[in-house]
Write an enzyme that holds these catalytic residues in place. Structure first.
Site, PDB file in Angstrom:
ATOM      1  N   PRO A  31       0.851  -1.245   0.069  1.00  9.03           N
ATOM      2  CA  PRO A  31      -0.154  -0.197   0.068  1.00  9.03           C
ATOM      3  C   PRO A  31       0.912   1.290   0.028  1.00  9.03           C
ATOM      4  O   PRO A  31       0.344   2.436  -0.293  1.00  9.03           O
ATOM      5  CB  PRO A  31      -0.712   0.097   1.266  1.00  9.03           C
ATOM      6  CG  PRO A  31      -0.187  -1.163   2.149  1.00  9.03           C
ATOM      7  CD  PRO A  31       0.597  -2.036   1.089  1.00  9.03           C
ATOM      8  N   ARG A  82      -3.663  -8.818 -20.229  1.00  3.00           N
ATOM      9  CA  ARG A  82      -4.594  -8.706 -21.314  1.00  3.00           C
ATOM     10  C   ARG A  82      -3.971  -7.915 -22.446  1.00  3.00           C
ATOM     11  O   ARG A  82      -4.530  -7.612 -23.401  1.00  3.00           O
ATOM     12  CB  ARG A  82      -5.852  -8.204 -20.839  1.00  3.00           C
ATOM     13  CG  ARG A  82      -6.002  -6.988 -20.383  1.00  3.00           C
ATOM     14  CD  ARG A  82      -7.265  -6.475 -19.573  1.00  3.00           C
ATOM     15  NE  ARG A  82      -8.351  -6.161 -20.206  1.00  3.00           N
ATOM     16  CZ  ARG A  82      -8.557  -5.146 -21.138  1.00  3.00           C
ATOM     17  NH1 ARG A  82      -7.886  -4.115 -20.874  1.00  3.00           N
ATOM     18  NH2 ARG A  82      -9.457  -4.874 -21.837  1.00  3.00           N
ATOM     19  N   ASP A 109     -10.802   1.167 -24.521  1.00  2.97           N
ATOM     20  CA  ASP A 109     -10.996   1.110 -23.033  1.00  2.97           C
ATOM     21  C   ASP A 109     -10.744   2.359 -22.428  1.00  2.97           C
ATOM     22  O   ASP A 109     -10.165   3.181 -23.001  1.00  2.97           O
ATOM     23  CB  ASP A 109     -10.004  -0.073 -22.502  1.00  2.97           C
ATOM     24  CG  ASP A 109     -10.665  -1.238 -22.780  1.00  2.97           C
ATOM     25  OD1 ASP A 109     -11.627  -1.721 -22.890  1.00  2.97           O
ATOM     26  OD2 ASP A 109      -9.631  -2.238 -22.391  1.00  2.97           O
TER      27      ASP A 109
END
Ligand code: SAM
Length: 250
Positions: free
Chosen positions: A89, A158, A173
């Site tokens: 994080p 992808r 996209d």
């Protein structure tokens, strides 16, 4: 592309066998190898963690098993093209641009941690051997890095040639490039399919008009509207050269 993932929960990575990424692996586009970190421990309890130096709650992952794992996965002298990805994080926010950059690598090694993370010295030592990216998938704290790895592998995978059935579909996209002629840094607007009328709701007539130029303009307007509503920061960050006069009328 080769992908190695070292974890204390190999079963967490099972979804990589499914759908697009699973098919890419079956087709030989991706070579995904999941390793159990405890393989590289040498004590009876297969210990991978210890209490934090300086005190405080939680446990910290020991550097030794991680280092041995990395040395075995990327033997000295074979670092060319390899990159170590450490989900955390406290890392740089993972974005589509970073996914595009990682998609150019030949070998990614992921080090998803548990507990309070990995002893800093492992990351420093690894950075002397290969590029290391510490990446966050968002401003929240997960219990472990495996889910972050799933997110990143899917976003990167992808983009590899041959993974998407229609290579053009990535261009439209959200977060596309202006050079793609697609959404140029905008979010994608609403999408519809058949039937043209469903439950008293109609597909916007323009989409049934067959006029490709008008449809493209409508989609672009919708993308601008959606981005203004959801992510005004993206509009503010747009290169003004990426906007045309009609966009400004929005
Ligand atoms: N103590 C750490 C901190 O506050 O930065 C959080 C550790 S978290 C409980 C355990 C592990 O989950 C992290 O080391 C990292 O591998 C993963 N993780 C948690 N949140 C993440 C996020 N937003 N992005 C990427 N990885 C995350």
């Amino acid at each position: 592309m080769r992908i190695d993932i070292v974890t204390i929960f190999p079963e967490y990575l099972a979804p990589l066998d499914v759908s697009l990424i699973g098919k890419a692996a079956a087709a030989g586009i991706l070579d995904v190898r999941v390793h159990e970190l405890r393989t590289w421990t040498h004590d009876r309890h297969n210990t991978v963690d210890d209490s934090p130096c300086g005190g405080g709650p939680g446990m910290v992952m020991k550097p030794e098993p991680w280092s041995e794992a990395l040395t075995q996965i990327v033997p000295p002298g074979t670092e060319d093209g390899a990159r170590l990805i450490v989900p955390t994080p406290s890392g740089r926010p993972f974005t589509q641009r970073i996914a595009e950059d990682l998609a150019t690598a030949s070998h990614l090694v992921f080090a998803p941690a548990r507990y309070e993370g990995i002893d800093r010295r492992f990351i420093e030592a690894a950075a002397e051997r290969m590029p290391v990216e510490e990446l966050s998938i968002g401003d929240y704290v997960l219990a472990g890095g495996e889910v972050a790895v799933l997110v990143m592998v899917e976003a990167v995978g992808r983009l590899l040639p041959g993974v998407l059935g229609n290579a053009e579909s990535a261009k439209d996209d959200s977060f596309g490039h202006s050079s793609d002629g697609g959404m140029a840094g905008l979010l994608e607007g609403p999408v519809y399919t058949k039937p043209a009328s469903w439950d008293g709701r109609e597909v916007p007539p323009v989409l049934l008009s067959g006029n490709h130029a008008v449809i493209a303009r409508w989609r672009r307007d919708q993308a601008l509207r959606r981005t203004s509503e959801m992510r005004p920061d993206l509009i503010a960050a747009l290169d003004s050269a990426a906007l045309d006069k009609k966009d400004r009328a929005q």
